[in-house]
Design an enzyme around this catalytic site. Structure first.
Site, PDB file in Angstrom:
ATOM      1  N   ASP A  82      -0.535 -16.699  -3.988  1.00 21.34           N
ATOM      2  CA  ASP A  82      -0.068 -15.323  -3.815  1.00 21.34           C
ATOM      3  C   ASP A  82       0.317 -15.095  -2.346  1.00 21.34           C
ATOM      4  O   ASP A  82      -0.401 -15.536  -1.436  1.00 21.34           O
ATOM      5  CB  ASP A  82      -1.220 -14.379  -4.220  1.00 21.34           C
ATOM      6  CG  ASP A  82      -0.781 -12.942  -4.388  1.00 21.34           C
ATOM      7  OD1 ASP A  82       0.389 -12.699  -4.746  1.00 21.34           O
ATOM      8  OD2 ASP A  82      -1.631 -12.047  -4.184  1.00 21.34           O
ATOM      9  N   HIS A  83       1.445 -14.427  -2.126  1.00 20.33           N
ATOM     10  CA  HIS A  83       1.908 -14.072  -0.772  1.00 20.33           C
ATOM     11  C   HIS A  83       1.964 -15.262   0.189  1.00 20.33           C
ATOM     12  O   HIS A  83       1.418 -15.206   1.292  1.00 20.33           O
ATOM     13  CB  HIS A  83       1.038 -12.963  -0.167  1.00 20.33           C
ATOM     14  CG  HIS A  83       1.246 -11.648  -0.831  1.00 20.33           C
ATOM     15  ND1 HIS A  83       2.407 -10.919  -0.701  1.00 20.33           N
ATOM     16  CD2 HIS A  83       0.442 -10.940  -1.668  1.00 20.33           C
ATOM     17  CE1 HIS A  83       2.308  -9.810  -1.429  1.00 20.33           C
ATOM     18  NE2 HIS A  83       1.136  -9.804  -2.032  1.00 20.33           N
ATOM     19  N   GLY A 178      -4.464  -2.525  -1.587  1.00 24.08           N
ATOM     20  CA  GLY A 178      -5.713  -1.859  -1.206  1.00 24.08           C
ATOM     21  C   GLY A 178      -5.827  -0.487  -1.840  1.00 24.08           C
ATOM     22  O   GLY A 178      -5.169  -0.186  -2.833  1.00 24.08           O
ATOM     23  N   HIS A 206       2.734  -5.246  -7.408  1.00 28.28           N
ATOM     24  CA  HIS A 206       1.652  -5.600  -6.485  1.00 28.28           C
ATOM     25  C   HIS A 206       0.847  -4.335  -6.217  1.00 28.28           C
ATOM     26  O   HIS A 206       1.271  -3.232  -6.557  1.00 28.28           O
ATOM     27  CB  HIS A 206       2.241  -6.154  -5.183  1.00 28.28           C
ATOM     28  CG  HIS A 206       2.593  -7.605  -5.294  1.00 28.28           C
ATOM     29  ND1 HIS A 206       1.886  -8.598  -4.667  1.00 28.28           N
ATOM     30  CD2 HIS A 206       3.563  -8.228  -6.005  1.00 28.28           C
ATOM     31  CE1 HIS A 206       2.414  -9.765  -4.974  1.00 28.28           C
ATOM     32  NE2 HIS A 206       3.438  -9.578  -5.784  1.00 28.28           N
ATOM     33  N   GLY A 207      -0.313  -4.492  -5.562  1.00 30.97           N
ATOM     34  CA  GLY A 207      -1.112  -3.310  -5.233  1.00 30.97           C
ATOM     35  C   GLY A 207      -1.565  -2.560  -6.466  1.00 30.97           C
ATOM     36  O   GLY A 207      -1.553  -1.331  -6.511  1.00 30.97           O
ATOM     37  N   GLY A 208      -2.004  -3.295  -7.488  1.00 29.85           N
ATOM     38  CA  GLY A 208      -2.327  -2.678  -8.780  1.00 29.85           C
ATOM     39  C   GLY A 208      -3.682  -1.989  -8.856  1.00 29.85           C
ATOM     40  O   GLY A 208      -3.951  -1.256  -9.807  1.00 29.85           O
ATOM     41  N   SER A 209      -4.546  -2.197  -7.839  1.00 30.68           N
ATOM     42  CA  SER A 209      -5.861  -1.527  -7.864  1.00 30.68           C
ATOM     43  C   SER A 209      -5.696  -0.048  -7.581  1.00 30.68           C
ATOM     44  O   SER A 209      -4.737   0.373  -6.922  1.00 30.68           O
ATOM     45  CB  SER A 209      -6.769  -2.136  -6.780  1.00 30.68           C
ATOM     46  OG  SER A 209      -7.064  -3.472  -7.082  1.00 30.68           O
ATOM     47  N   ASN A 228      -0.730  -6.946 -10.645  1.00 33.97           N
ATOM     48  CA  ASN A 228      -1.639  -7.668  -9.743  1.00 33.97           C
ATOM     49  C   ASN A 228      -2.866  -6.836  -9.377  1.00 33.97           C
ATOM     50  O   ASN A 228      -2.729  -5.693  -8.933  1.00 33.97           O
ATOM     51  CB  ASN A 228      -0.923  -7.986  -8.423  1.00 33.97           C
ATOM     52  CG  ASN A 228       0.089  -9.092  -8.546  1.00 33.97           C
ATOM     53  OD1 ASN A 228       0.399  -9.541  -9.644  1.00 33.97           O
ATOM     54  ND2 ASN A 228       0.611  -9.534  -7.419  1.00 33.97           N
ATOM     55  N   THR A 231      -8.113  -5.791  -5.072  1.00 32.16           N
ATOM     56  CA  THR A 231      -9.142  -4.939  -4.455  1.00 32.16           C
ATOM     57  C   THR A 231     -10.222  -4.486  -5.445  1.00 32.16           C
ATOM     58  O   THR A 231     -11.415  -4.498  -5.109  1.00 32.16           O
ATOM     59  CB  THR A 231      -8.461  -3.713  -3.801  1.00 32.16           C
ATOM     60  OG1 THR A 231      -7.563  -4.201  -2.810  1.00 32.16           O
ATOM     61  CG2 THR A 231      -9.473  -2.794  -3.148  1.00 32.16           C
TER      62      THR A 231
HETATM   63  P1  13P Z   1      -4.613  -4.788  -4.716  1.00 26.53           P
HETATM   64  O1  13P Z   1      -5.536  -5.380  -3.709  1.00 26.53           O
HETATM   65  O2  13P Z   1      -4.158  -3.439  -4.324  1.00 26.53           O
HETATM   66  O3  13P Z   1      -5.168  -4.836  -6.102  1.00 26.53           O
HETATM   67  O4  13P Z   1      -3.276  -5.672  -4.705  1.00 26.53           O
HETATM   68  C1  13P Z   1      -3.293  -6.936  -5.301  1.00 26.53           C
HETATM   69  C2  13P Z   1      -2.025  -7.658  -5.050  1.00 26.53           C
HETATM   70  O5  13P Z   1      -0.947  -7.131  -5.186  1.00 26.53           O
HETATM   71  C3  13P Z   1      -2.133  -9.063  -4.652  1.00 26.53           C
HETATM   72  O6  13P Z   1      -0.898  -9.608  -4.352  1.00 26.53           O
END
Ligand code: 13P
Length: 282
Positions: A82-83, A178, A206-209, A228, A231
């Site tokens: 990832d990334h 996050g 991305h940033g699914g939390s 994804n 967090t």
């Molecule tokens: P979060 O930490 O917001 O769940 O994002 C996860 C993510 O997109 C990992 O690439």
């Protein structure tokens, strides 16, 4: 189970109300938690390892552990980096049997496209897959001000796909990594427009939390095919570890700790998988 690629696992989901969960793993407890949640829900998932985490944990140690766990699982599981930004390292990961995300989103468009294309050629020659990213997601982490100017445009998404042939595309639609400041403000209409323009190319959130369940559902119906989560699992892990560290006497046996935190990761992953499967987890 034979190992599956990112492309295969996403193509296997033909239900527009369901999305494939992609969970970041960091050690054996995360691997156990995610695999057990996937098996108990009989649902395919993606395990992701952040590039920096994989450099720390090593391809031949953490990477091999994730690949072995995926192969031994009762459900299809894809494993990806990832990334990633280090193209030489990502090529080693592809050689080792992982798929990769090449993240050139901080670069100018042409450079991002050219470098992503290089990774796609390398991966496809080996039967592996690449996720690319277009749009600026990271710089939104301090809040929602000016979100519009950083969103992925339909034109950018189409041009990026045409120039790179990426298997999967991460887009910026108000999502941040996050925890959100206030409620997540996701531009669902933009997802719809990009999905309509890209057709079968899967788009990624991305940033699914920390995104409310109803917003997750609307994003999925609009076309998100991979969601994804990092967090939310890390919080479950850290909170449980903190409780254990406050116990008296201090539990010093690793086997008093590891299965407990793995269970916390498993429960959080299961909760997300049920939401992604369209079940009532409200
Ligand atoms: P979060 O930490 O917001 O769940 O994002 C996860 C993510 O997109 C990992 O690439």
């Amino acid at each position: 189970m034979p190992q599956v690629t990112l492309r295969e696992i996403l193509a296997a989901n033909q239900d527009p109300n369901r999305v494939v969960g992609a969970f970041n793993i960091h050690n054996l407890e995360f691997i156990r938690g995610v695999v057990q949640a996937a098996e108990s829900e009989k649902t395919p998932v993606i395990m992701m390892i952040n590039e920096a985490v994989l450099k720390y944990g090593r391809i031949d140690c953490l990477g091999v552990a994730a690949l072995s766990a995926a192969k031994a699982a009762e459900v299809p599981i894809a494993v990806m980096v990832d990334h990633g930004t280090d193209r030489a390292f990502l090529k080693e990961c592809l050689d080792a049997g992982m798929d990769v995300m090449y993240d050139g989103s901080a670069l100018p468009f042409e450079q991002n496209a050219a470098q992503t294309k290089e990774m796609v050629c390398y991966a496809h020659e080996r039967g592996r897959c690449v996720e690319g990213e277009i749009g600026a997601l990271g710089i939104l982490e301090d809040g929602d001000d000016g979100v519009e100017q950083h969103l992925t445009t339909v034109r950018e998404a189409v041009a990026f796909y045409e120039q790179t042939s990426v298997d999967v595309l991460a887009i910026s639609v108000g999502n941040v990594h996050g925890l959100y400041h206030g409620e997540a403000s996701i531009n669902v209409e933009r997802i719809e427009e990009i999905h309509a323009a890209l057709g079968k190319v899967p788009v990624v959130m991305h940033g699914g939390s920390d995104i409310p369940i109803e917003t997750i559902r609307r994003s999925v119906r609009a076309g998100i095919r991979k969601f994804n989560i990092a967090t939310d699992l890390k919080i479950a892990y850290a909170q449980t570890m903190r409780e254990l560290m406050h116990a008296s006497p201090l539990p010093i046996q690793p086997l008093q700790l590891f299965p407990v935190v793995a269970k916390a990761v498993e429960e959080q992953a299961r909760h997300k998988i049920r939401i992604f499967n369209g079940e009532d987890e409200g």
